[in-house]
Design an enzyme around this catalytic site. Structure first.
Site, PDB file in Angstrom:
ATOM      1  N   ASN A   1      -8.729  -9.091   9.901  1.00 10.95           N
ATOM      2  CA  ASN A   1      -7.954  -7.943   9.432  1.00 10.95           C
ATOM      3  C   ASN A   1      -8.153  -6.813  10.427  1.00 10.95           C
ATOM      4  O   ASN A   1      -9.284  -6.378  10.665  1.00 10.95           O
ATOM      5  CB  ASN A   1      -8.453  -7.475   8.061  1.00 10.95           C
TER       6      ASN A   1
ATOM      7  N   ALA B   1       0.808  -1.214   0.000  1.00 15.65           N
ATOM      8  CA  ALA B   1       0.000   0.000   0.000  1.00 15.65           C
ATOM      9  C   ALA B   1       0.844   1.269   0.000  1.00 15.65           C
ATOM     10  O   ALA B   1       0.365   2.326  -0.392  1.00 15.65           O
ATOM     11  CB  ALA B   1      -0.924  -0.002   1.223  1.00 15.65           C
TER      12      ALA B   1
ATOM     13  N   GLY C   1      -5.303  -7.003  -1.113  1.00 17.37           N
ATOM     14  CA  GLY C   1      -6.543  -7.574  -1.619  1.00 17.37           C
ATOM     15  C   GLY C   1      -7.630  -6.530  -1.818  1.00 17.37           C
ATOM     16  O   GLY C   1      -7.401  -5.326  -1.683  1.00 17.37           O
TER      17      GLY C   1
ATOM     18  N   THR D   1       1.391  -2.195   7.543  1.00 10.46           N
ATOM     19  CA  THR D   1       0.413  -1.119   7.583  1.00 10.46           C
ATOM     20  C   THR D   1      -0.866  -1.601   8.259  1.00 10.46           C
ATOM     21  O   THR D   1      -1.459  -0.928   9.082  1.00 10.46           O
ATOM     22  CB  THR D   1       0.098  -0.621   6.161  1.00 10.46           C
TER      23      THR D   1
ATOM     24  N   SER E   1       4.502   1.069  -0.955  1.00 12.43           N
ATOM     25  CA  SER E   1       5.599   0.934  -1.903  1.00 12.43           C
ATOM     26  C   SER E   1       5.556  -0.445  -2.547  1.00 12.43           C
ATOM     27  O   SER E   1       4.862  -1.344  -2.078  1.00 12.43           O
ATOM     28  CB  SER E   1       6.957   1.129  -1.199  1.00 12.43           C
TER      29      SER E   1
ATOM     30  N   GLY F   1       7.094  -6.538   7.719  1.00 12.52           N
ATOM     31  CA  GLY F   1       7.940  -5.427   8.147  1.00 12.52           C
ATOM     32  C   GLY F   1       7.795  -5.084   9.613  1.00 12.52           C
ATOM     33  O   GLY F   1       8.762  -4.679  10.272  1.00 12.52           O
TER      34      GLY F   1
ATOM     35  N   ARG G   1       8.235  -3.429  -4.665  1.00 13.11           N
ATOM     36  CA  ARG G   1       9.642  -3.774  -4.892  1.00 13.11           C
ATOM     37  C   ARG G   1       9.718  -5.020  -5.749  1.00 13.11           C
ATOM     38  O   ARG G   1       8.788  -5.825  -5.803  1.00 13.11           O
ATOM     39  CB  ARG G   1      10.401  -3.977  -3.580  1.00 13.11           C
TER      40      ARG G   1
ATOM     41  N   HIS H   1      -2.673 -12.599  -3.489  1.00 17.82           N
ATOM     42  CA  HIS H   1      -2.931 -11.776  -2.311  1.00 17.82           C
ATOM     43  C   HIS H   1      -1.720 -11.846  -1.398  1.00 17.82           C
ATOM     44  O   HIS H   1      -1.257 -12.930  -1.034  1.00 17.82           O
ATOM     45  CB  HIS H   1      -4.177 -12.278  -1.575  1.00 17.82           C
ATOM     46  N   ASP H   2      -1.203 -10.682  -1.007  1.00 18.30           N
ATOM     47  CA  ASP H   2       0.051 -10.667  -0.254  1.00 18.30           C
ATOM     48  C   ASP H   2      -0.046 -11.366   1.094  1.00 18.30           C
ATOM     49  O   ASP H   2       0.937 -11.934   1.580  1.00 18.30           O
ATOM     50  CB  ASP H   2       0.581  -9.242  -0.090  1.00 18.30           C
TER      51      ASP H   2
END
Length: 501
Positions: free
Chosen positions: A297, A14, A82, A260, A16, A407, A18, A237-238
């Site tokens: 979530n 959301a 998602g 995030t 960045s 992260g 890479r 989906h991450d």
């Protein structure tokens, strides 16, 4: 030593994106970031959109940098957040705009949807928690003419795999976030699609995680000299990719994908679709091997990110490490908030919203940067405990440890707070679980790894985990009781307010 194999992962977040190189050599996985780029939404006349054409240009730059390394790559796959979707016309071109889940158009969509299909029916069909940003509500907010003109739609990660391969399918982990997928049948819910009046033809074929989509488009292969690379739908989906990257073994563990947003849950063999799961607003998403991710979530480091952004606009810029240190030095439990409250989703000023919440609940408002950061981190840990207790209630058994990946797993203060709040050991790492999971599913799809169990063993071999044992049980138990006095119910404000991805 065995054969060394190299893969590419495009991981879109959301904030960045890479491009990562993953190398499997012997019994270890190594990851290298070769290109990172910002993902900046477009804000126009009160609306929020994704800049997909720019992200495609950034992906192409990543491919250029990958080709310059001189390695032979086996495959590539893209994962993303998602619920958001891209509409395509008959020529396969993107239909703009691509709406951001924070766009305010869904603020009152739920009531209109529930007139056509009530909430118990929607949950029974999909097993997906209520969030008014879910695709079902976004599509209900669409201009019907745009939907009728569209040839097909794809999730964002799938749209990038389509750009790479030319194959227009949606991978099941992404489809399961749309609240239009039936996990019992493994198909789109025609019942809901028909009831809500969406054009059925725009919903593409759903494919399993780890589906081989074909070779890189010839024009891309020629432009970048990547002639033998294959495109794989790993987990588009991450979160699905991140959970595949959890270095767990056995049972009785839960995961927290921390970034995030925070996503806490367990892996199961079958969806849990019952009154309790619906009342507590849990969701059943699909992962690799058709495993179910029973999860919630919830808000994550968004609180800190937004405070940091507001302070930077005023000229006070802080790195995350500095804010965490200031938090650690501040008074414990001076004030706590419920990060899941709708008022923290997209306020104009996060620090002002936190202060207003504290005023309203009779607590001292934070006055220093460290106090704001401490309030956010302690409150997140307390929210994790409430979610953790709800998971155990739903599945009817105790969880013995929590794996934190993503992260946010680098924030050792939050990791320790989480262990203290939940009173179980926390194992932190890897931070790059999403990219690792993406790449390992590619390796399984290509027959280079035999199973997910082998993939997770590879991660355990490759990344040392940091352990945090619980402390101060009485102090945190008292703080939790205080938190529960302020916390909203699972579906409070649900008819008018979106909740986080």
């Amino acid at each position: 030593m065995g054969v060394e194999r190299n893969y590419l992962a495009c991981d879109l977040g959301a904030e960045s994106g890479r491009v990562m190189v993953g190398t499997i050599a012997g019994e270890r996985l190594s990851l290298q970031e070769i290109y990172r780029f910002p993902n900046l939404p477009k804000r126009e006349s009160g609306s929020v959109h994704w800049n997909i054409p720019n992200l495609i240009l950034e992906l192409k730059e990543g491919l250029r940098k990958a080709a310059a390394i001189g390695l032979a790559f086996e495959s590539i796959s893209t994962d993303s957040w998602g619920v958001d979707y891209v509409l395509f016309d008959a020529e396969g071109a993107i239909t703009e705009p691509v709406f951001h889940y924070r766009d305010p158009r869904t603020l009152r969509t739920a009531k209109a949807v529930w007139k056509k299909a009530d909430w118990p029916t929607i949950f029974d069909e999909t097993g997906i928690q209520f969030m008014s940003i879910n695709t079902v509500f976004q599509l209900a907010a669409e201009n019907p003419e745009r939907l009728q003109k569209a040839s097909f739609l794809l999730g964002v990660g799938d749209a990038f795999n389509y750009f790479l391969s030319g194959t227009q399918v949606i991978e099941v982990s992404m489809a399961s976030t749309f609240q239009l997928y039936n996990p019992r049948t493994g198909r789109w819910s025609d019942k809901l699609i028909h009831a809500l009046g969406f054009p059925r033809a725009i919903f593409p074929e759903i494919v399993p995680s780890g589906t081989r989509l074909g070779k890189l488009r010839p024009e891309l292969a020629s432009e970048f000299g990547l002639r033998h690379i294959e495109v794989v739908a790993s987990c588009s989906h991450d979160t699905g990719a991140a959970v595949a990257g959890v270095p767990a073994s056995g049972e009785n563990w839960a995961y927290l994908s921390s970034g995030t947003w925070s996503l806490m849950g367990v892996e199961l063999d079958a969806p849990v679709i019952n009154d309790k799961a619906r009342e507590l607003n849990f969701t059943n998403e699909i992962g690799h091997g058709n495993r179910v991710r029973l999860l919630k979530n919830i808000s994550g480091l968004w609180l800190i990110q937004e405070c940091r952004r507001i302070w930077a606009e005023k000229g006070d810029e802080f790195g995350y490490a500095t804010l965490t240190r200031l938090a650690q030095e501040s008074q414990p439990f001076r004030s706590v908030i419920d990060p899941s409250s709708s008022e923290f989703l997209a306020p104009e000023s996060m620090p002002a919203q936190i202060a207003d919440y504290c005023d309203r609940t009779g607590q001292p408002r934070p006055e220093t940067y460290g106090q704001f950061a401490r309030c956010a981190l302690e409150s997140l840990a307390l929210l994790y405990r409430r979610t953790f207790e709800q998971i155990q209630e739903i599945i009817g058994r105790k969880i013995k440890c929590l794996h934190i990946v993503g992260g946010g797993s680098n924030n050792d203060v939050l990791n320790q707070f989480t262990a203290n709040a939940m009173q179980i050991p926390v194992l932190a790492g890897p931070a790059e679980a999403t990219a690792a999971g993406n790449i390992l599913i590619q390796a399984i799809a290509l027959g280079h790894l035999p199973s997910m169990a082998a993939a997770r063993q590879l991660i355990r071999n490759s990344y040392p985990l940091r352990r945090f044992d619980p402390k101060d049980p009485e102090v945190w138990a008292a703080a939790f009781e205080r938190f529960l006095n302020f916390a909203a119910g699972p579906l409070d404000d649900s008819e008018t307010t979106p909740t986080p991805d």
